[in-house]
Every structure is written in structure tokens, then in C-alpha cells.
Design an enzyme around this catalytic site. Structure first.
Site, mmCIF file in Angstrom:
data_model
loop_
_atom_site.group_PDB
_atom_site.id
_atom_site.type_symbol
_atom_site.label_atom_id
_atom_site.label_comp_id
_atom_site.label_asym_id
_atom_site.label_seq_id
_atom_site.Cartn_x
_atom_site.Cartn_y
_atom_site.Cartn_z
ATOM 1 N N HIS A 1 -7.907 -0.667 5.423
ATOM 2 C CA HIS A 1 -6.812 0.177 5.918
ATOM 3 C C HIS A 1 -6.588 1.354 4.973
ATOM 4 O O HIS A 1 -6.602 2.512 5.393
ATOM 5 C CB HIS A 1 -5.548 -0.663 6.057
ATOM 6 C CG HIS A 1 -4.364 0.081 6.597
ATOM 7 N ND1 HIS A 1 -4.360 0.632 7.856
ATOM 8 C CD2 HIS A 1 -3.145 0.348 6.047
ATOM 9 C CE1 HIS A 1 -3.180 1.228 8.054
ATOM 10 N NE2 HIS A 1 -2.435 1.062 6.975
ATOM 11 N N ASP B 1 -0.587 -4.048 5.862
ATOM 12 C CA ASP B 1 -1.250 -3.578 7.078
ATOM 13 C C ASP B 1 -2.731 -3.935 7.079
ATOM 14 O O ASP B 1 -3.516 -3.324 7.803
ATOM 15 C CB ASP B 1 -1.090 -2.059 7.212
ATOM 16 C CG ASP B 1 0.314 -1.656 7.625
ATOM 17 O OD1 ASP B 1 1.189 -2.537 7.729
ATOM 18 O OD2 ASP B 1 0.537 -0.445 7.827
ATOM 19 N N ASP C 1 5.746 4.290 5.222
ATOM 20 C CA ASP C 1 6.552 3.291 5.926
ATOM 21 C C ASP C 1 6.561 1.946 5.203
ATOM 22 O O ASP C 1 7.212 1.001 5.667
ATOM 23 C CB ASP C 1 6.093 3.132 7.382
ATOM 24 C CG ASP C 1 4.664 2.645 7.524
ATOM 25 O OD1 ASP C 1 3.819 3.017 6.680
ATOM 26 O OD2 ASP C 1 4.370 1.900 8.483
ATOM 27 N N HIS C 2 5.892 1.879 4.056
ATOM 28 C CA HIS C 2 5.938 0.687 3.208
ATOM 29 C C HIS C 2 6.470 0.999 1.815
ATOM 30 O O HIS C 2 7.257 0.234 1.262
ATOM 31 C CB HIS C 2 4.546 0.048 3.117
ATOM 32 C CG HIS C 2 4.071 -0.482 4.424
ATOM 33 N ND1 HIS C 2 4.198 -1.796 4.797
ATOM 34 C CD2 HIS C 2 3.508 0.157 5.483
ATOM 35 C CE1 HIS C 2 3.730 -1.945 6.026
ATOM 36 N NE2 HIS C 2 3.300 -0.779 6.456
ATOM 37 N N HIS D 1 1.315 3.889 2.007
ATOM 38 C CA HIS D 1 1.858 4.576 3.174
ATOM 39 C C HIS D 1 3.385 4.567 3.141
ATOM 40 O O HIS D 1 4.007 3.577 2.745
ATOM 41 C CB HIS D 1 1.351 3.931 4.466
ATOM 42 C CG HIS D 1 -0.068 4.301 4.800
ATOM 43 N ND1 HIS D 1 -0.797 3.650 5.765
ATOM 44 C CD2 HIS D 1 -0.895 5.262 4.292
ATOM 45 C CE1 HIS D 1 -2.011 4.185 5.837
ATOM 46 N NE2 HIS D 1 -2.089 5.163 4.955
ATOM 47 N N HIS E 1 4.107 -5.531 9.891
ATOM 48 C CA HIS E 1 4.681 -5.029 11.147
ATOM 49 C C HIS E 1 4.795 -6.145 12.164
ATOM 50 O O HIS E 1 4.017 -7.108 12.148
ATOM 51 C CB HIS E 1 3.796 -3.932 11.755
ATOM 52 C CG HIS E 1 3.785 -2.645 11.002
ATOM 53 N ND1 HIS E 1 4.645 -1.607 11.274
ATOM 54 C CD2 HIS E 1 2.997 -2.223 9.983
ATOM 55 C CE1 HIS E 1 4.380 -0.595 10.454
ATOM 56 N NE2 HIS E 1 3.389 -0.953 9.657
ATOM 57 N N HIS F 1 0.856 -1.196 0.000
ATOM 58 C CA HIS F 1 0.000 0.000 0.000
ATOM 59 C C HIS F 1 0.884 1.235 0.000
ATOM 60 O O HIS F 1 2.101 1.141 0.125
ATOM 61 C CB HIS F 1 -1.000 0.002 1.156
ATOM 62 C CG HIS F 1 -0.412 0.027 2.533
ATOM 63 N ND1 HIS F 1 0.350 -1.004 3.026
ATOM 64 C CD2 HIS F 1 -0.482 0.948 3.529
ATOM 65 C CE1 HIS F 1 0.719 -0.718 4.267
ATOM 66 N NE2 HIS F 1 0.238 0.467 4.586
#
Length: 248
Positions: free
Chosen positions: A110, A131, A58-59, A56, A170, A54
Site C-alpha cells: 500500500h 490499510d 487519514d491515519h 497517509h 477502515h 502509515h
């Protein structure tokens, strides 16, 4: 196939997926190329593809850097917010990576860019769930509704073979289990999982069967979760459990 988890940032995972038959490697969510590329290089195999779960940061935040360092990479993703994307996927798309068969599963809840990757190598099956599905948990509902997350978890992912290995985005497992026990405390399989995971640095992989037995967001039809929330509609149960988790 072989999967190598690469811890990134504070609690993220990137994954290096090794296809020994085709002598290729693929990477899922390489947010820190400085950590991922040495693992890729250690395999000595050809690196061609990035799979993004996705948008975001942090990915997907390492996509542009890794494509600069390794020119010509294909980058798969779910919508135009994925940096460096060269191939946009829709629900049910199938394709091959080396000798591996891949199916894209669009999983709203999400984010609307979320794609889970179901990958088969003979009798070995894995899912990279970003996520959307965590071990004993699920992602926050930033861009979706409880009904959409219910469909993603309890219809789409629940339909995968039970032995499918689950690799989440995560390392939240032990905190998720602590919450799960607060709403499903009589679940013996959950208690057993808590005991197995409590001292592990890396709890990946789980399996779809384990998640169906222990994950409160995939047990929303069960009396214990309905009692904990005071609701019976499965999507409403999921929404209520998510609110409880948000404030846990």
C-alpha cells in the site's frame, strides 16, 4: 488488553489499546483527536504512546494535534513522512508498551511507510493492520507491487497465529465481501461471513484464520482465484484480483 475501536472520518478506525496491568493506554492512528481523547480520558489511565500504521493523512493526520494536546507522547512510525514521529521502526523491531509485547512488521504494498503492529498479552494476540490487510480485502497498491503485497499478506501476516485478532484501518468489510463473492462465490466460509457481517456497524475484529479462509487476497493459491484471473503465479493472481477490485 482491551481494544476500543473509535470510528473517525467517514469510515476510518482509530483504536484505543488499554493495558490494564500497567494502567496505561496507547492509541493507533488517532486521526481525529477530538474523538479519541475523550475515550482515552474515560479510562483514567496514563497515555504515553501513538502507533501510526502509515503516513497517509487519514491515519497520521491527527498526530501533530494530539502531541500538542498531550505533550511528551512517543510517536512510532515507518518512515519520515509520519508527522510527529519520534521513533522510526524497521521490520522485526520488538519493544514493550507497558506489559505488552510489540513486534513491528513492515508491510510493503500500500505504502512504503506501512507498519503492522503485532501485540501480545499472554495468550491474547492482536494485529493492527492499517490499510495493508482489511477484513476480506487489502489496500490499493499506491507505492508497491503485487509481489510486495503478496509477501506482506501471504508470507508475513499469514505466518501469525491463526487466533490473532485483526483490527483494520477502515470499515470496508461488507463492500469487500461483495467483491470477494464475485471471484470466490463457492466459498462456504465466505458466505457464512457475509451473513454474519451484513448488519453489523463494526465488523472488527476478524482473525488471521478467518482471513486465510475468506479473503481473496490471501487465497491466491486457490483454484477459484486462479480461475477467476486466468493466472497461476500467486503474486500475479493477487495483482489481477486487485485490478478487478479497483474497478468493481
Amino acid at each position: 488488553m482491551k481494544i476500543i475501536p473509535v470510528p473517525c472520518l467517514s469510515d476510518n478506525y482509530a483504536y484505543v489499546l488499554v493495558d490494564e496491568k500497567a494502567k496505561q493506554v496507547f492509541v493507533i492512528d488517532p486521526v481525529e483527536p477530538s474523538k479519541v481523547l475523550p475515550v482515552v480520558k474515560s479510562t483514567g489511565l496514563d497515555f504515553k504512546t501513538v502507533l501510526t500504521t502509515h503516513h497517509h493523512a487519514d491515519h497520521s493526520g491527527g498526530n501533530n494535534k494530539i502531541t500538542r494536546e498531550v505533550p511528551g507522547l512517543e510517536v512510532y512510525g515507518g518512515d519520515s513522512r509520519v508527522p510527529g514521529m519520534t521513533k522510526q521502526l524497521k521490520d522485526g523491531d520488538t519493544f514493550e508498551l507497558g506489559s505488552l509485547r510489540v513486534r513491528a512488521i513492515q508491510t510493503f504494498g500500500h505504502t512504503t511507510s506501512s507498519i503492522c503492529y503485532f501485540i501480545e498479552d499472554g495468550d491474547q494476540r492482536v494485529a493492527f493492520t492499517g490499510d495493508t490487510l482489511f477484513v476480506a480485502g487489502c489496500g490499493r497498491l499506491f507505492e508497491g507491487t503485487p509481489a510486495e503485497m503478496y509477501e506482506s499478506l501471504n508470507i508475513k501476516l499469514a505466518a501469525l497465529p491463526g487466533d490473532t485478532e485483526v483490527y483494520a484501518g477502515h470499515e470496508y468489510t461488507n463492500s469487500n465481501i461483495r467483491f470477494a463473492l464475485s471471484v470466490d462465490g463457492e466459498n462456504e466460509k465466505l458466505r457464512q461471513k457475509a451473513a454474519r457481517c451484513k448488519d453489523l456497524e463494526c465488523t472488527m475484529p476478524s482473525t488471521i484464520a478467518e482471513e486465510l479462509a475468506t479473503n481473496p487476497f490471501m487465497r491466491v493459491n486457490q483454484p477459484a482465484l486462479q480461475k477467476a484471473t486466468g493466472k497461476t503465479n500467486p503474486a500475479e493472481v493477487l495483482g489481477a484480483v486487485r485490478k478487478l477490485k479497483d474497478s468493481f
